[in-house]
Design an enzyme around this catalytic site. Sequence first.
Site: not given
Lengths: 480, 484
Positions: B66, B141, B165
Amino acid sequence: MYEAVIGLEVHCELDTKSKNFSSAPNFFTEEHNTNVATVDIGLPGILPVANKEAVRKSILTSLALHCEVPNEVIFDRKNYYYADLPKGYQITQNTKPMGVHGYLDILVGKEIKRVFIHDLHLEEDTASLEHYSKYSLIDYNRSGVPLMEIVTEPCLSSADEAVTFLEDLRDIFLYLGVSEAKSNYGQMRCDVNISVKKKEDSTLGTKVEMKNINAFGDVRNAISYEIERQTALLSKGEKVIQETRRIAEDGKTYSMREKVDAIDYKYFIEPNIPSTPITNQELLELKQQVPVLKLERYLKYIDEYFLKEEDAVLFSKNRELSDYFEEVLSKGADVSLTVNFMTTCILSTLNKLEIFLKELFITPSMLSEVVKLVSSDKMSLDAAKKLLYEAIDAKKDPMELVQKKGLNQINDRDVLSKLICSLMDQNLEVVRQYVEDGNMSAVNFFVGQTMKTSNRQANPNLSREIILEELERRSDKNGS
Amino acid sequence: MYRGKSITELRSLLDSSEVTAEELFSDANTLAHRFQEDYNSFVTILDTMKYKKRDSLLDGICYALKDNFSTNGILTTASSNILKDYVPVYDATVVRKLKNAGAILLGKTVLDELAMGGTGTTGHTGVVCNPWDKKRMIGGSSAGSCACVALGIVPFSIGSDTGDSVRKPAAFGGVVGFKPTYGRISRYGLFAFASSLDHVAMFTRNVLDAAIVTDVLKGKDPHDMTTLANDEKNYVSLLNQDVKGKKLFYVKEICGIDVMEQSDDLELKETLARFHEVLDNIRKEGFEIEEVSIRKELLEAIYPSYMSISCAEATSNNSNLTGILFGPRGEGDTIEEIMFDARTKGFSEFIKRRFVLGSYILQKENQEKLFLNAQRVRRMLVDQMNQFFQKYDAMIAPCSGGPAPYFDATSEKLSDRYLILENHLAIGNFGGFPSITLPYGFVQDMPVGLNITGRVCEDDLVLAIASHIEEITGMKDLYCKVGE
């Protein structure tokens, strides 16, 4: 009829190997941006790691100032934006400071004054800014340096009291070894809050704030000037404005900005540092590390040891010197002789060699042995001082020198009599002057000769006694 | 050619020299580029590999990271304009650990800006699409990290989980998403969103792989004071521990039969019906499952409490983004103006709204009511969970009331009951509980996921239970074969 009410906020940078929340080294340097870790510049993803030594030193100071210590160490965030604050928040203590409700007794003139401490907390210093006409530069060396803030109650009433408090506080920092507290490096800085009111009024007057004063002399000037200025305003029936002022080089204070509503720092508990309990055991160990402090030692030197004022001040001010002094005494050395040796031989040597007491070869127990040579009449004061200097130069135990070189005082009556008789036989003319003319200078002459011939080892008092006896004996013989 | 293969499968291919690390990287790199336009998993795809052979189960295996983990020398944007050119100077602890395990970084993945969001639509480089249906979101996310595992490009990826997330998008992508106990994996180098809730988490395509990755990542880190002491356990070898007779519970107000019966939302009905079928199957395999009840008001307070705490911490955590030392420098005559300008231009409206909220919540006059009350709700929920954990080994629940939403989904269908089911995963963050999502079926041809949440520090048990449920459902090594 007017009186000043003064409160101080003292910032002190702690002396630790690394910074408060990072592994960057913590020491003063003029090489910009060299003592910097990623944590100190607030890069994304960094996390603080609390410095145990800073925590220990601030709790130690808190105990020395008689504060109540919390049951756990936690930190808070103080949120505000400024270029010297790279994370956008300062890690400090708001919920549970390292200490609250403490006090420090100080000696102002002949009076003991108790200064109340509101709280002591541990936080991190900001970066420092250098402003130029078209730009500013940021030095992150100071960013994250452990900073201890001590806030007094508004309980001081004069520049004298304030400066004495600051000096005593600095001595405590040095006593505890928590900070070098050099104000010229900004390691000790002070905010002064001051207001003036009529003596009979119970409510405080309007407060004026002066921030970041380094030199104690400036603190004195700022307070004196403000008391005068505010008193003058009030006696003319005018109002004091709540504002921040700065002290200028001319010793006067000038307005910087009027106080707007207090900033909301949006404090909340720092989530990245888990709370750490302070156990009773740890607290006990720390309490044992708090030494007897300056004032107590000073009073003991005056009241119990009957030291002169100036000697008491000298010995109590510096912990190293005081500890040394007390250790010499603890070995049974005579007080006034010890003071004599320390104020002469020891201090002059430190000055001459520009060394610290701990670097001196002569240990307290060595010195106490030398003192005892004199007090037990085994050696003259002069000879003992000479011996001490020799030992310092040679980096040898003085008692070892005494044994090796035979520097011991000659106290043997027979040995001295023999020596003195032979001296008199060699100086019959001088003997005659005493016998016939009663010239007393003959005595001093033979004492001098005895000392000289014996390499100053002869016990001078005993020698004088024998000389007088021998001269009398010769007078009697002559007369009969 | 190696698309969709698990860590375990790739391991044996590498060990028997049927493939080299270079070939695997080249294959994954090709796939990444091929799917980038359609699904937008990556902010940065690396075209050269950095690799040193190591003795580890992850040696030679590619992964995606990420874009809110600090990577030395590699652009790290947090999918925000304010960091669009930011190149870090240090590696996050997880990056360092993966490097030391011989894992090979393929690329940095898209997230909702600064990890704030659950849609995968707010990154500065565009929207991430769901591989199973391009018209749907993958969730966020950790959107890109989920999409690239669901596409079979890499066998695992790293994400961060502050509310759900990782575990929510995992459900929408038909993959496994695991968030170990708070403190099990170091957060050093993870761009902080809400420090007390942030967890490093991962996507894999089976539970065994999640155990392999966790074994590599876990451990005490001197850079992160909140990390736990090493538990000296090997999660892979503990996967086969005996879980017969373990007790699970589900919360009536989140996913009970009543919720299903009282709803006229067909998607929700189907999702819950499938879930209860799976529960029956799990029971048959020797697990005990009981229904418990939690005050509805408390469950309804999860979302506002989560928003309160996370926005408050986020506004402080992101105060370093001023454009002074890094990021685009703002314009202005004073320091304040320069910072103001950088932040005004650097953040999207959505982020600014969260910062304003957070700032408001932290104001002296609001703290008690908004911030501290949220902390109290958090405490009450965690206490309630711990009470259940005295009797039960884990909680089981569906991750959402249906499969991944369409991009144009309106908020009309968000009834209050729906909200409880949509937001309960934050309980795992409130308490730092180990929590894992795994697929349990399909609704409308889209994968749906269930979640297992267990006692703090019992990561091995949560993984073991999940591994057995994975066997029961047979939903393992799933990936979307689009383009094959």
